[in-house]
Write a protein that holds these residues in place. Sequence first.
Motif, mmCIF file in Angstrom:
data_model
loop_
_atom_site.group_PDB
_atom_site.id
_atom_site.type_symbol
_atom_site.label_atom_id
_atom_site.label_comp_id
_atom_site.label_asym_id
_atom_site.label_seq_id
_atom_site.Cartn_x
_atom_site.Cartn_y
_atom_site.Cartn_z
ATOM 1 N N ARG A 133 -41.897 10.429 34.992
ATOM 2 C CA ARG A 133 -42.016 11.857 34.335
ATOM 3 C C ARG A 133 -42.213 12.526 35.881
ATOM 4 O O ARG A 133 -43.760 12.457 36.229
ATOM 5 N N GLN A 134 -41.808 13.719 35.314
ATOM 6 C CA GLN A 134 -41.584 14.213 36.422
ATOM 7 C C GLN A 134 -41.489 16.061 36.271
ATOM 8 O O GLN A 134 -41.002 16.065 35.099
ATOM 9 N N GLU A 139 -34.721 14.778 42.300
ATOM 10 C CA GLU A 139 -34.354 13.118 42.354
ATOM 11 C C GLU A 139 -33.227 13.469 42.267
ATOM 12 O O GLU A 139 -32.792 12.979 42.396
ATOM 13 N N PRO A 140 -33.466 13.990 40.839
ATOM 14 C CA PRO A 140 -31.978 13.382 39.853
ATOM 15 C C PRO A 140 -30.984 14.703 41.048
ATOM 16 O O PRO A 140 -29.807 13.986 41.040
ATOM 17 N N THR A 141 -31.064 15.552 41.904
ATOM 18 C CA THR A 141 -30.635 16.355 42.236
ATOM 19 C C THR A 141 -29.907 16.207 43.659
ATOM 20 O O THR A 141 -29.353 15.625 43.776
ATOM 21 N N ARG A 142 -30.619 15.204 44.231
ATOM 22 C CA ARG A 142 -30.347 14.591 45.367
ATOM 23 C C ARG A 142 -29.758 13.434 45.429
ATOM 24 O O ARG A 142 -28.691 13.507 45.899
ATOM 25 N N TYR A 163 -27.569 13.475 33.291
ATOM 26 C CA TYR A 163 -29.227 13.524 33.720
ATOM 27 C C TYR A 163 -30.169 12.399 32.878
ATOM 28 O O TYR A 163 -29.713 12.374 31.557
ATOM 29 N N GLU A 164 -30.357 11.057 32.915
ATOM 30 C CA GLU A 164 -31.281 10.158 32.273
ATOM 31 C C GLU A 164 -32.277 9.700 33.566
ATOM 32 O O GLU A 164 -32.308 8.463 33.931
ATOM 33 N N PRO A 165 -32.771 9.934 33.088
ATOM 34 C CA PRO A 165 -34.760 10.094 33.278
ATOM 35 C C PRO A 165 -34.209 8.734 32.569
ATOM 36 O O PRO A 165 -34.745 7.776 31.784
ATOM 37 N N ILE A 166 -35.184 7.709 33.938
ATOM 38 C CA ILE A 166 -35.454 6.535 33.458
ATOM 39 C C ILE A 166 -36.439 5.943 32.397
ATOM 40 O O ILE A 166 -36.551 5.368 31.992
ATOM 41 N N TRP A 167 -37.411 6.706 32.227
ATOM 42 C CA TRP A 167 -38.368 6.782 32.012
ATOM 43 C C TRP A 167 -38.438 6.474 30.041
ATOM 44 O O TRP A 167 -39.065 7.047 29.278
ATOM 45 N N ALA A 168 -37.369 7.902 30.236
ATOM 46 C CA ALA A 168 -36.834 7.686 29.040
ATOM 47 C C ALA A 168 -35.614 6.316 28.582
ATOM 48 O O ALA A 168 -35.456 6.905 26.762
ATOM 49 N N VAL A 183 -33.346 20.874 33.570
ATOM 50 C CA VAL A 183 -32.713 20.214 35.047
ATOM 51 C C VAL A 183 -31.095 20.090 35.642
ATOM 52 O O VAL A 183 -30.485 20.282 36.026
ATOM 53 N N ALA A 184 -30.722 20.515 33.955
ATOM 54 C CA ALA A 184 -29.409 20.922 33.943
ATOM 55 C C ALA A 184 -28.779 22.035 34.827
ATOM 56 O O ALA A 184 -27.750 21.998 35.255
ATOM 57 N N VAL A 185 -30.412 23.072 34.498
ATOM 58 C CA VAL A 185 -29.664 24.156 35.051
ATOM 59 C C VAL A 185 -29.253 24.078 36.836
ATOM 60 O O VAL A 185 -28.928 23.932 37.813
ATOM 61 N N LYS A 186 -30.673 23.405 37.362
ATOM 62 C CA LYS A 186 -30.362 22.752 38.674
ATOM 63 C C LYS A 186 -29.051 21.653 39.203
ATOM 64 O O LYS A 186 -28.807 21.905 40.025
ATOM 65 N N LEU A 187 -28.953 21.233 38.843
ATOM 66 C CA LEU A 187 -27.625 20.388 39.031
ATOM 67 C C LEU A 187 -26.521 20.895 38.567
ATOM 68 O O LEU A 187 -25.713 20.944 39.707
ATOM 69 N N ARG A 188 -26.246 21.873 37.824
ATOM 70 C CA ARG A 188 -24.987 22.867 37.746
ATOM 71 C C ARG A 188 -24.711 23.304 38.634
ATOM 72 O O ARG A 188 -23.472 23.655 39.494
ATOM 73 N N GLU A 189 -26.141 23.805 39.642
ATOM 74 C CA GLU A 189 -26.056 24.379 40.905
ATOM 75 C C GLU A 189 -24.962 23.648 42.129
ATOM 76 O O GLU A 189 -24.202 23.901 42.944
ATOM 77 N N LEU A 190 -24.989 22.878 42.002
ATOM 78 C CA LEU A 190 -24.317 21.446 42.545
ATOM 79 C C LEU A 190 -22.449 21.242 42.612
ATOM 80 O O LEU A 190 -21.881 20.057 43.211
ATOM 81 N N LEU A 191 -22.213 21.994 40.805
ATOM 82 C CA LEU A 191 -21.374 21.115 40.302
ATOM 83 C C LEU A 191 -20.449 23.118 40.340
ATOM 84 O O LEU A 191 -21.218 24.001 39.846
ATOM 85 N N HIS A 192 -19.362 22.706 39.483
ATOM 86 C CA HIS A 192 -18.614 23.649 39.158
ATOM 87 C C HIS A 192 -19.101 23.726 38.073
ATOM 88 O O HIS A 192 -19.579 23.153 37.042
ATOM 89 N N THR A 193 -18.331 24.731 37.529
ATOM 90 C CA THR A 193 -19.674 25.938 36.191
ATOM 91 C C THR A 193 -18.841 24.659 35.103
ATOM 92 O O THR A 193 -18.806 25.102 33.648
#
Length: 247
Positions: A133-134, A139-142, A163-168, A183-193
């Motif tokens: 948990r963080q 880490e997911p972004t990396r 997005y699948e946190p391993i602890w969950a 987290v989804a908002v952060k991942l979205r920065e690397l993706l298409h809308t």
Amino acid sequence: MKRSIIVGNWKMYATSIADAHILATTIRNKVAPVIGIEVVLCPPALWLPEIKNILGDNKKILLGAQNMAYEEEGAFTGEIAPSMVAEMAKFCIVGHSERRQYFDESDQDVNEKVLAALKHGITPIICVGERKRQNNAAEPTRQLAAALYHVPKKYFKDIIVAYEPIWAIGTGENAEPEYVAKVAVKLRELLHTATPILYGGSVKGSNIAGYAERPEIDGVLVGGASVRAAEFIEICRVWSNSKNFKS
Ligand code: PGA
């Protein structure tokens, strides 16, 4: 309209063809009328042809593999080539944490698989998530950036990210929807809308509504609950009802 995608990762469950048959048939019959959602069933690879027959030309419930090799062909005993997956399935889970943990899949392997999937017209469902948990998405972004290395941007619409946190995963301790949304908002920065971003980790009928309410989350990847037909059907229904889709 934004897509709503519900993936069932059967893992190494439904271990007899008879069980797999009943599960797929029940899901097909009950989920086909649920409006607004796209469902992807990812059974064990050996059952793909059988379940492909059961689903027929159903447009709403499609098939995915749980894993594949990235090599085209060769002396790789026990592996499944991308072209083999492509004959059976439109999707493939790539980089699931169980593959990373138990089968030593590296970020580079995951990247090669994403590239191979796209080359063969398969939509990769790229899994990323931190072990403990963080309070940040580092880490997911990396992991996502590594998975997308050398992937041309024009393909970003053709991938799905989970997005699948391993602890969950498999713990009953699902991540809070507000947190997943951040987290989804952060991942979205690397993706298409338009890239769907899913959540996975102890999703069940009783907690699905919280994810459906968040516009940042485009669906879920369900593990354990996806092999319990009634529970999976409930997840699909609650998602569809929460979104208030109109037929
Ligand atoms: P779970 O698994 O729903 O059983 O937590 C999710 C996954 O591993 O994809």
